[in-house]
Write a protein that holds these residues in place. Structure first.
Motif, PDB file in Angstrom:
ATOM      1  N   SER A  63      13.024  -3.233  -7.367  1.00 35.43           N
ATOM      2  CA  SER A  63      11.840  -2.579  -6.807  1.00 35.43           C
ATOM      3  C   SER A  63      10.559  -2.989  -7.528  1.00 35.43           C
ATOM      4  N   ALA A  64      10.673  -3.561  -8.736  1.00 36.69           N
ATOM      5  CA  ALA A  64       9.494  -3.976  -9.483  1.00 36.69           C
ATOM      6  C   ALA A  64       9.057  -5.394  -9.117  1.00 36.69           C
ATOM      7  N   PRO A  66       7.593  -8.137  -6.824  1.00 38.04           N
ATOM      8  CA  PRO A  66       6.741  -8.115  -5.630  1.00 38.04           C
ATOM      9  C   PRO A  66       7.376  -8.743  -4.395  1.00 38.04           C
ATOM     10  N   ASP A 104       6.834 -13.134  -9.035  1.00 34.89           N
ATOM     11  CA  ASP A 104       6.519 -12.046  -9.952  1.00 34.89           C
ATOM     12  C   ASP A 104       5.033 -11.732  -9.990  1.00 34.89           C
ATOM     13  N   ILE A 122       9.952  -6.771  -0.207  1.00 33.87           N
ATOM     14  CA  ILE A 122       8.680  -6.561  -0.898  1.00 33.87           C
ATOM     15  C   ILE A 122       8.791  -5.287  -1.715  1.00 33.87           C
ATOM     16  N   TYR A 123       8.655  -5.426  -3.042  1.00 32.10           N
ATOM     17  CA  TYR A 123       8.801  -4.309  -3.972  1.00 32.10           C
ATOM     18  C   TYR A 123      10.074  -3.506  -3.695  1.00 32.10           C
ATOM     19  N   VAL A 140       1.942  -9.357   0.765  1.00 30.31           N
ATOM     20  CA  VAL A 140       2.409  -8.592  -0.394  1.00 30.31           C
ATOM     21  C   VAL A 140       1.157  -8.167  -1.165  1.00 30.31           C
ATOM     22  N   GLU A 142      -1.058  -5.839  -4.022  1.00 36.69           N
ATOM     23  CA  GLU A 142      -0.847  -5.469  -5.422  1.00 36.69           C
ATOM     24  C   GLU A 142      -0.239  -4.085  -5.450  1.00 36.69           C
ATOM     25  N   ARG A 143       0.656  -3.879  -6.368  1.00 31.36           N
ATOM     26  CA  ARG A 143       1.336  -2.585  -6.460  1.00 31.36           C
ATOM     27  C   ARG A 143       0.393  -1.528  -7.003  1.00 31.36           C
TER      28      ARG A 143
END
Length: 145
Positions: A63-64, A66, A104, A122-123, A140, A142-143
């Motif tokens: 999940s981390a 991207p 990443d 994605i994530y 995708v 940014e988180r």
């Protein structure tokens, strides 16, 4: 915001088409994996490089990460670019069945000539499948924290 994203995807698509026609692949960054037959496999230690890597799933929760692209269908051409003003090309080339790319960094823009050949995560969230034979596009972001 949605209009900007749609416009960005349109620009990426046009640039991918021009790159495909010109025949100048700029394959930088990701390492493909998943083909145990004697294909090149690449050299590629990732070190501290923010580039994609093939073994990050072992050390980083899925999940981390991207973006993970898996080719589950027929080989297809895939273009991955950094979604910023420079639009650096990370991948531009044909991927074969079983190939896996992992990135990443974010934000990214992804275009596949045959979106139905790919499983895109994605994530950690698998994206809805695209129809086979049709162009696929993904963004995708940014988180957010």
């Amino acid at each position: 915001m949605a209009v900007m994203a749609a416009l960005a995807l349109l620009v990426v698509g046009a640039m991918a088409l021009v790159d495909a026609i010109s025949g100048e692949p700029e394959q930088k960054g990701p390492v493909t994996s998943g083909t145990p037959s004697g294909e090149d496999g690449g050299g590629g230690g990732g070190g501290g490089d923010p580039s994609p890597s093939r073994n990050a799933t072992a050390s980083v929760p899925q999940s981390a990460v991207p973006l993970v692209i898996r080719v589950t269908g027929q080989p297809t051409t895939v273009v991955v670019r950094v979604a910023d003003a420079q639009g650096k090309v990370l991948t531009n080339g044909q991927l074969g069945t079983g190939d896996i790319l992992q990135y990443d960094e974010a934000p990214l823009q992804v275009v596949a000539f045959n979106g139905g050949s790919l499983q895109v995560t994605i994530y950690g969230k698998e994206q809805p499948r695209k129809p086979n034979g049709q162009r696929g596009q993904w963004f995708v972001g940014e988180r957010s924290s």
